[in-house]
Design an enzyme around this catalytic site. Sequence first.
Site, PDB file in Angstrom:
ATOM      1  N   ASP A  44       0.832  -1.204   0.000  1.00 50.73           N
ATOM      2  CA  ASP A  44       0.000   0.000   0.000  1.00 50.73           C
ATOM      3  C   ASP A  44       0.871   1.261   0.000  1.00 50.73           C
ATOM      4  O   ASP A  44       0.353   2.377   0.000  1.00 50.73           O
ATOM      5  CB  ASP A  44      -1.033  -0.014   1.135  1.00 50.73           C
ATOM      6  CG  ASP A  44      -0.415  -0.090   2.509  1.00 50.73           C
ATOM      7  OD1 ASP A  44       0.831  -0.098   2.606  1.00 50.73           O
ATOM      8  OD2 ASP A  44      -1.175  -0.126   3.504  1.00 50.73           O
ATOM      9  N   SER A  45       2.202   1.063  -0.072  1.00 49.67           N
ATOM     10  CA  SER A  45       3.098   2.206  -0.334  1.00 49.67           C
ATOM     11  C   SER A  45       2.722   2.832  -1.683  1.00 49.67           C
ATOM     12  O   SER A  45       3.148   3.942  -1.991  1.00 49.67           O
ATOM     13  CB  SER A  45       4.566   1.760  -0.345  1.00 49.67           C
ATOM     14  OG  SER A  45       4.743   0.622  -1.164  1.00 49.67           O
ATOM     15  N   ASP A  83      -0.702  -6.314   0.150  1.00 48.63           N
ATOM     16  CA  ASP A  83      -1.163  -5.696   1.393  1.00 48.63           C
ATOM     17  C   ASP A  83      -2.672  -5.739   1.497  1.00 48.63           C
ATOM     18  O   ASP A  83      -3.373  -5.509   0.506  1.00 48.63           O
ATOM     19  CB  ASP A  83      -0.743  -4.214   1.412  1.00 48.63           C
ATOM     20  CG  ASP A  83       0.465  -3.969   2.284  1.00 48.63           C
ATOM     21  OD1 ASP A  83       0.592  -4.636   3.314  1.00 48.63           O
ATOM     22  OD2 ASP A  83       1.279  -3.100   1.920  1.00 48.63           O
ATOM     23  N   LYS A 111      -0.669  -9.595   3.448  1.00 45.19           N
ATOM     24  CA  LYS A 111       0.073  -8.961   4.551  1.00 45.19           C
ATOM     25  C   LYS A 111      -0.860  -8.049   5.338  1.00 45.19           C
ATOM     26  O   LYS A 111      -1.611  -7.276   4.749  1.00 45.19           O
ATOM     27  CB  LYS A 111       1.266  -8.179   3.995  1.00 45.19           C
ATOM     28  CG  LYS A 111       2.053  -7.427   5.070  1.00 45.19           C
ATOM     29  CD  LYS A 111       3.424  -7.019   4.609  1.00 45.19           C
ATOM     30  CE  LYS A 111       3.497  -5.738   3.812  1.00 45.19           C
ATOM     31  NZ  LYS A 111       3.032  -4.532   4.510  1.00 45.19           N
ATOM     32  N   GLU A 113      -1.004  -5.361   8.742  1.00 48.72           N
ATOM     33  CA  GLU A 113      -0.313  -4.638   9.814  1.00 48.72           C
ATOM     34  C   GLU A 113      -0.986  -5.036  11.127  1.00 48.72           C
ATOM     35  O   GLU A 113      -2.184  -4.822  11.314  1.00 48.72           O
ATOM     36  CB  GLU A 113      -0.380  -3.130   9.553  1.00 48.72           C
ATOM     37  CG  GLU A 113       0.435  -2.778   8.318  1.00 48.72           C
ATOM     38  CD  GLU A 113       0.595  -1.289   8.070  1.00 48.72           C
ATOM     39  OE1 GLU A 113       0.312  -0.479   8.971  1.00 48.72           O
ATOM     40  OE2 GLU A 113       1.031  -0.949   6.946  1.00 48.72           O
ATOM     41  N   GLU A 180       9.234  -3.850  10.425  1.00 45.76           N
ATOM     42  CA  GLU A 180       9.587  -2.536   9.843  1.00 45.76           C
ATOM     43  C   GLU A 180      10.141  -1.646  10.948  1.00 45.76           C
ATOM     44  O   GLU A 180       9.518  -1.448  11.996  1.00 45.76           O
ATOM     45  CB  GLU A 180       8.357  -1.878   9.187  1.00 45.76           C
ATOM     46  CG  GLU A 180       8.748  -0.518   8.581  1.00 45.76           C
ATOM     47  CD  GLU A 180       7.767   0.042   7.558  1.00 45.76           C
ATOM     48  OE1 GLU A 180       6.772  -0.635   7.222  1.00 45.76           O
ATOM     49  OE2 GLU A 180       8.025   1.180   7.090  1.00 45.76           O
TER      50      GLU A 180
END
Length: 254
Positions: A44-45, A83, A111, A113, A180
């Site tokens: 999602d960058s 993501d 993925k 968070e 991260e």
Amino acid sequence: MNKIKEKLNTFIIERNQIVCVTCYDASFSKILNDIKIDIVLVGDSLGMVIQGKKDTHRVTMDDILYHVACVAENKSEYLLMADMPKNSYENSKIAYSNAKKLLDNKVDIVKIEYKEEYYEVIEYLVSKSIPVCAHIGLLPQYVLSKKDIRTYGKDKSESNKILDQAKKLDNLGVAMILLECVNSKLSKEITDSTKLPVIGIGSGKHCNGQVQVLYDLIGISDNPPKFSKDFLKEGGSIKSAIKEFYDYVKSIEN
Ligand code: KIV
């Protein structure tokens, strides 16, 4: 054990460092495929590097699915990770439906968070045989101010908390952990005390592999993180820069 977890475990058994790079389109996907990058991440960058926003907070499932479709056009060798964007895993039902959409579109691993409140969501996905990579340490989806962009796990209480999270996720059966901006000593402790592959970004060398945002490693990000390196300077071309990064990661000895 499912096939993806089995494949990931061979990296640990063979002590082969995992190389993971983000990607958002078919042209780069072809390059990454040819270089034999192990894992390609539709991150999602993309909110920042593609959409020009200041953070990842407004990236949607449709955005991720669109870029997954572009990238997947040229996928053959690598594992494809995507993501789950913010607000796409609010409860188990929503998370499962969204994860399933990704898996139905050639994604191998999703993925997420990780925050404590999503423990049951991840437990549910794992029970449904969805390969999950749990992202811990700095969580860009939950960054509220510049103060949150820092190294995590420097002090004892935070370090214990992150180590406990990693052990809990390992026992839960996630396929992989991504760290991260985790303090390098803590990254080593997590890598040594869990059975599953641990990959890191800005978290030192003592992991089972490294992740980089593609645009950082070819030096075209507007505001790259301090820990990133422009491999294009040495490589001279985009392909060589990515190959330099690949060779660098594969040469790390822990
Ligand atoms: O979205 C992304 O690119 C990521 C990396 C920072 C690991 O999550």
